[in-house]
Design an enzyme around this catalytic site. Structure first.
Site, short mmCIF file in Angstrom:
data_model
loop_
_atom_site.label_atom_id
_atom_site.label_comp_id
_atom_site.label_asym_id
_atom_site.label_seq_id
_atom_site.Cartn_x
_atom_site.Cartn_y
_atom_site.Cartn_z
CE LYS A 1 -4.48 0.91 0.18
NZ LYS A 1 -5.61 0.09 -0.30
P1 NAD Z 1 -13.28 7.59 -2.68
O1 NAD Z 1 -12.25 8.60 -2.50
O2 NAD Z 1 -13.83 7.36 -4.04
O3 NAD Z 1 -14.53 7.87 -1.70
C1 NAD Z 1 -14.41 8.04 -0.33
C2 NAD Z 1 -15.76 8.49 0.18
O4 NAD Z 1 -15.76 8.48 1.60
C3 NAD Z 1 -16.13 9.92 -0.25
O5 NAD Z 1 -17.50 9.94 -0.59
C4 NAD Z 1 -15.89 10.72 1.02
O6 NAD Z 1 -16.67 11.88 1.09
C5 NAD Z 1 -16.33 9.71 2.06
N1 NAD Z 1 -15.87 10.00 3.40
C6 NAD Z 1 -14.66 10.42 3.83
N2 NAD Z 1 -14.69 10.60 5.17
C7 NAD Z 1 -15.95 10.27 5.58
C8 NAD Z 1 -16.61 10.24 6.82
N3 NAD Z 1 -15.95 10.58 7.94
N4 NAD Z 1 -17.89 9.85 6.88
C9 NAD Z 1 -18.55 9.50 5.75
N5 NAD Z 1 -17.98 9.50 4.55
C10 NAD Z 1 -16.70 9.89 4.46
O7 NAD Z 1 -12.66 6.25 -2.07
P2 NAD Z 1 -13.06 4.75 -2.37
O8 NAD Z 1 -12.13 4.24 -3.40
O9 NAD Z 1 -14.51 4.63 -2.54
O10 NAD Z 1 -12.62 4.07 -1.00
C11 NAD Z 1 -13.49 3.99 0.12
C12 NAD Z 1 -13.05 2.82 0.98
O11 NAD Z 1 -13.06 1.63 0.18
C13 NAD Z 1 -11.62 2.94 1.53
O12 NAD Z 1 -11.56 2.33 2.80
C14 NAD Z 1 -10.81 2.13 0.54
O13 NAD Z 1 -9.60 1.66 1.08
C15 NAD Z 1 -11.79 1.02 0.25
N6 NAD Z 1 -11.52 0.29 -0.97
C16 NAD Z 1 -11.59 0.90 -2.19
C17 NAD Z 1 -11.30 0.18 -3.32
C18 NAD Z 1 -11.39 0.77 -4.69
O14 NAD Z 1 -11.22 0.03 -5.68
N7 NAD Z 1 -11.67 2.05 -4.84
C19 NAD Z 1 -10.93 -1.18 -3.23
C20 NAD Z 1 -10.90 -1.77 -1.98
C21 NAD Z 1 -11.19 -1.03 -0.87
#
Ligand code: NAD
Length: 424
Positions: A114
């Site tokens: 990561k």
């Molecule tokens: P992103 O940046 O697209 O979205 C993040 C979202 O979380 C945004 O809508 C933001 O406003 C919201 N957010 C931030 N702080 C917040 C809070 N305190 N309360 C409520 N909402 C809040 O990111 P993503 O890619 O969707 O990632 C989100 C989670 O999913 C992370 O934990 C990431 O590690 C995990 N994840 C993502 C992927 C991927 O392919 N994108 C894969 C595996 C895991």
């Protein structure tokens, strides 16, 4: 009872210590040899970087970045890059180790890594973001590569950031290397279906969990915390399979309508205003309230440590699908287990993203691309098998799905490590 006594004590929210605790619980079940345990819990190597950037104003600012490679016993390291003000070394170490166990849970031939940069990308111009990304990519370029370590998007990074990393890395090699990152734009060697893959995988296993809990998903309700890549697409896909999404939130606030939200309209509202807050016809609530609503399925899709000793006893959902990494603390896990909530752990629930990243890497190496139906069919097969493996293991060891997933994963990585041997 014991759990409620614990709730008075301040909880350790350090993500790396939480990841170690989760590992140790499963290693204990597997009666893993002490030496092997030490090898598997320790990250293989870690880079800490100072990144000087010329800002648009002409001033120079130094940002801090990290790349941690946790394990490569089963193949090249794999893991996203996060841009967020709260990034820390321990968070990146935790996320790297979760990647190792995630890739092994879905049985794809990768280890875990990561990366992260401490920054608020919303306060950077596009050209500052590009310079920061390129400097970071250059600094890690000796450590990454299609056969070593393959970055991908995570919180607040996207296909454009991946394209800059691919370009910078390619410049250092003298030729184009699309396989160095996944989550690229499709016109640059990205895979069809990658953008939706995390949410799609999450929805597949949510359906499996509903079957286990005898919940008819067409009559079920869902609440979603976080409305970015994982959360908003999960909402769209849940609505498509007939589930009623009653609430959603992002960093600026939450909304609820017990009769259901019109998800396509909500997605359009978020893209126009930047937030789900203020969506017409829904009641405003806080982002944390979303977690505690009366619903069948809860999808935390934001950040770590959202379901803790403080609020776990107020959770009403029967199924929690962890689209986010690390949203539930070990103390909360114990409470949820006592309440009979089925938690699909992050290393299974959000593994669809890395699975289609694997497909993207395979397609890049072969220079032969699949249609989206093929991608989704292969994804569904892998997620279904992984859910069945984890559910079976949890039953066998009389434990919850998280420990079941870790047992499946650690067993696979341990076997690979033992057969390779410790060199020299
Ligand atoms: P992103 O940046 O697209 O979205 C993040 C979202 O979380 C945004 O809508 C933001 O406003 C919201 N957010 C931030 N702080 C917040 C809070 N305190 N309360 C409520 N909402 C809040 O990111 P993503 O890619 O969707 O990632 C989100 C989670 O999913 C992370 O934990 C990431 O590690 C995990 N994840 C993502 C992927 C991927 O392919 N994108 C894969 C595996 C895991």
């Amino acid at each position: 009872m014991a759990v409620h006594a614990v709730s008075k004590v301040a909880e350790d929210l350090n993500p790396f210590r939480i990841a170690m605790h989760q590992f140790d619980t499963a290693a204990e079940k597997l009666k893993l040899d002490a030496g092997l345990r030490e090898v598997l819990r320790t990250p293989r190597r870690a880079l800490s970087l100072s990144l000087p950037i010329k800002m648009d104003s002409g001033a120079v600012k130094v940002f801090q970045g990290f790349r941690v490679q946790h394990n490569n016993a089963r193949g090249p390291c794999k893991g996203g890059i996060r841009y967020h003000p709260n990034v820390s070394f321990d968070e990146v170490q935790a996320l790297a180790s979760w990647m190792t166990w995630k890739c092994a849970t879905v049985n794809i031939p990768f280890g875990g890594a990561k990366g992260g940069i401490i920054c608020d990308p919303h306060k950077l111009s596009k050209s500052e973001l590009e310079r920061l990304t390129r400097r970071y990519a250059y600094e890690i370029s000796d450590f990454i590569g299609p056969d070593r370590d393959i970055p991908a998007p995570d919180v607040y990074t996207d296909a454009q950031v991946m394209a800059w990393i691919m370009d910078t890395y390619s410049m250092t090699r003298g030729h184009s290397v699309p396989g160095v990152v996944t989550g690229k734009p499709t016109f640059l060697g990205g895979s069809l279906g990658r953008h939706e893959a995390t949410a799609r995988g999450c929805v597949y296993v949510t359906r499996c969990a509903c079957e286990v809990k005898n919940i008819d998903h067409k009559r079920a309700t869902a609440a979603i915390q976080g409305f970015g890549n994982a959360g908003s697409i999960a909402a769209e896909l849940l609505a498509k399979i007939g589930m009623t999404v009653i609430a959603a939130s992002d960093s600026r606030g939450g909304i609820v309508n017990p009769k259901g939200l019109d998800i396509p309209k909500l997605v359009a509202h978020k893209s126009k205003t930047g937030s789900v807050a203020g969506f017409p016809g829904a009641k405003a609530i806080s982002s944390n309230d979303v977690l505690e609503l009366d619903c069948d399925v809860l999808i935390p899709a934001a950040l770590e440590n959202q379901i803790t000793l403080t609020n776990a006893h107020r959770i009403k959902a029967n199924v929690i699908a962890e689209a986010a990494n690390g949203p539930t603390t070990p103390g909360a896990d114990a409470i949820l287990r006592d309440k009979g909530v089925l938690v699909i752990p992050d290393i299974l629930a959000n593994a669809g993203g890395v699975t289609v990243s694997y497909f993207e890497w395979v397609q890049d190496l072969q220079e032969l691309f699949w249609d989206v139906e093929e991608v989704n069919r292969k994804l569904e097969k892998i997620m279904g098998k992984a859910f069945a493996d984890v559910h079976e293991c949890a039953k066998k060891f009389k434990t919850d799905m998280r420990t079941g997933a870790y047992v499946v994963a650690i067993d696979r990585v341990a076997k690979a490590t033992e057969s390779r041997g410790i060199w020299p």
